[in-house]
Motif scaffolding. Structure first.
Motif, short mmCIF file in Angstrom:
data_model
loop_
_atom_site.label_atom_id
_atom_site.label_comp_id
_atom_site.label_asym_id
_atom_site.label_seq_id
_atom_site.Cartn_x
_atom_site.Cartn_y
_atom_site.Cartn_z
N VAL A 212 0.84 -1.20 0.00
CA VAL A 212 0.00 0.00 0.00
C VAL A 212 0.87 1.25 0.00
N PHE A 213 1.90 1.23 0.82
CA PHE A 213 2.81 2.37 0.93
C PHE A 213 3.42 2.72 -0.43
N GLN A 214 3.89 1.69 -1.16
CA GLN A 214 4.53 1.95 -2.45
C GLN A 214 3.51 2.34 -3.51
N GLU A 288 -7.70 6.73 -10.81
CA GLU A 288 -8.75 6.28 -9.89
C GLU A 288 -8.74 4.76 -9.78
N GLN A 289 -8.50 4.09 -10.90
CA GLN A 289 -8.42 2.63 -10.89
C GLN A 289 -7.28 2.17 -9.97
N ALA A 290 -6.14 2.84 -10.05
CA ALA A 290 -5.01 2.50 -9.19
C ALA A 290 -5.31 2.83 -7.73
N ARG A 291 -6.02 3.92 -7.48
CA ARG A 291 -6.41 4.26 -6.10
C ARG A 291 -7.33 3.18 -5.53
N GLN A 292 -8.26 2.69 -6.34
CA GLN A 292 -9.17 1.66 -5.87
C GLN A 292 -8.42 0.39 -5.52
N GLY A 323 -3.96 5.94 7.08
CA GLY A 323 -3.08 7.09 6.86
C GLY A 323 -2.17 6.89 5.67
N VAL A 324 -1.67 5.66 5.48
CA VAL A 324 -0.80 5.37 4.35
C VAL A 324 -1.58 5.42 3.05
N ALA A 325 -2.73 4.77 3.01
CA ALA A 325 -3.53 4.72 1.78
C ALA A 325 -4.06 6.09 1.41
N ASP A 326 -4.45 6.87 2.40
CA ASP A 326 -5.08 8.17 2.12
C ASP A 326 -4.10 9.20 1.58
#
Length: 329
Positions: A212-214, A288-292, A323-326
């Motif tokens: 998730v971090f990367q 957005e696809q990558a965010r999902q 926090g990491v994902a956001d």
């Protein structure tokens, strides 16, 4: 050394983490010190620039799930951070980066040869610190180093013709980033006195957290400004790296995306074209696809914690995922 903000963290836990990170900083400065002034300066260049200190924080936080911080936990956190710092010196040479943590990159400041050697020196220092923690810790460090290098090598190579590019890339991230973050958790849980089951849960959670971090960092490479991220925007695009949003954009069949697909076909040498690619990709559905997908992996990481007791450190670990994902939102 600042502590990354974790939403709604227990006040007493926050105080312990602040104290622990101060211990890590003192120990880090102690082991980086060198009799040669130039070597000391170059080795401390990125450490002094700060950074998120995410990995040592995770070591301390996982120790809190057990019996808490002690000298071995602090040394483990220092070993993890030294390993990460060493990898940054090498990464910046390979990426020809100009900024790191908001300061001039080491390769630009000291040259490629010195940067590589300083990275090697820090890897050696990390190994020395970890060696004092026992043979099992050394074995974990060695396996992690192999995975780090394997992930970096695979990141520089295209997947086989019959491989799914997105799956290949996610495997690269698990090795290149997830492995060290998983090790940070393993060290914290082990030397913080957690039982084997808890240690295994935290290690699995942390590897997904690392992915998730990367993934969030890859999105920030497109969406953020240098003043916000401390890194040059579009670095991955300039190097032709096939991050998740790039892979999704390359797969578009929309005729209106032809220019973007052309730009993303390989490394972009022209600064104006890098800026053009960044502008086009920022508004493309691939982001957005990558965010999902980033949120999906974050959900998987959070779900792994469900079997652990609902206590402040575990709640903080759940919040840390958010926090990491956001960061990429």
């Amino acid at each position: 050394m600042s502590v990354p903000v974790i939403p709604d963290i227990d006040g007493a836990l926050q105080d312990r983490l602040v104290a622990g990170m101060a211990d890590v900083q003192r120990r880090l400065q102690e082991v980086i010190a060198h009799d040669d002034g130039f070597i000391a300066e170059a080795a401390g260049h990125l450490a002094q620039a700060g950074g998120k200190r995410f990995r040592p924080l995770l070591t301390l936080l996982c120790a809190e799930v057990g019996e808490g911080r002690n000298d071995r936990v602090v040394d483990a956190a220092v070993g993890v951070e030294l390993t990460h710092l060493a990898s940054l010196y090498h990464d910046d040479v390979m990426d020809e980066a100009e900024l790191r943590r908001g300061v001039q990159s080491a390769n630009l400041r000291y040259g490629n040869a010195v940067s590589i050697l300083i990275g090697d020196l820090l890897f050696g220092t990390a190994s020395s610190v970890i060696a004092d923690l026992g043979p099992e810790a050394v074995k974990v460090q060695a396996r992690t180093f192999v995975r780090l290098c394997s992930g970096q090598i695979r990141d520089e190579r295209a997947p086989a013709a019959d491989a799914d590019p997105a799956d290949y890339y996610l495997g690269v991230l698990a090795d290149k980033t997830g492995s060290l973050i998983a090790t940070a958790a393993w060290y914290g849980a082990t030397f913080g006195g957690c039982d084997a089951r808890t240690r295994d849960i935290l290690t699995s959670y942390a590897e997904k957290l690392g992915v998730v971090f990367q993934l969030a960092d890859d999105l920030l490479d497109v969406s953020s400004e240098a003043a916000d991220s401390g890194k040059t925007p579009g670095t991955d695009l300039r190097e032709g790296k096939a991050t998740l949003p790039v892979l999704y954009a390359r797969g578009s069949t929309d005729p209106g995306d032809s220019r973007l697909r052309e730009l993303l076909a390989g490394p972009i040498g022209d600064a104006d074209e890098v800026a053009e690619a960044v502008a086009l990709l920022r508004v493309h559905p691939a982001m957005e696809q990558a965010r999902q997908h980033t949120q999906q992996v974050a959900d998987e990481a959070r779900a792994l914690l469900a079997d652990l007791p609902d206590q402040p450190p575990v709640r903080a670990l759940r919040a840390l995922v958010d926090g990491v994902a956001d960061r990429s939102a």
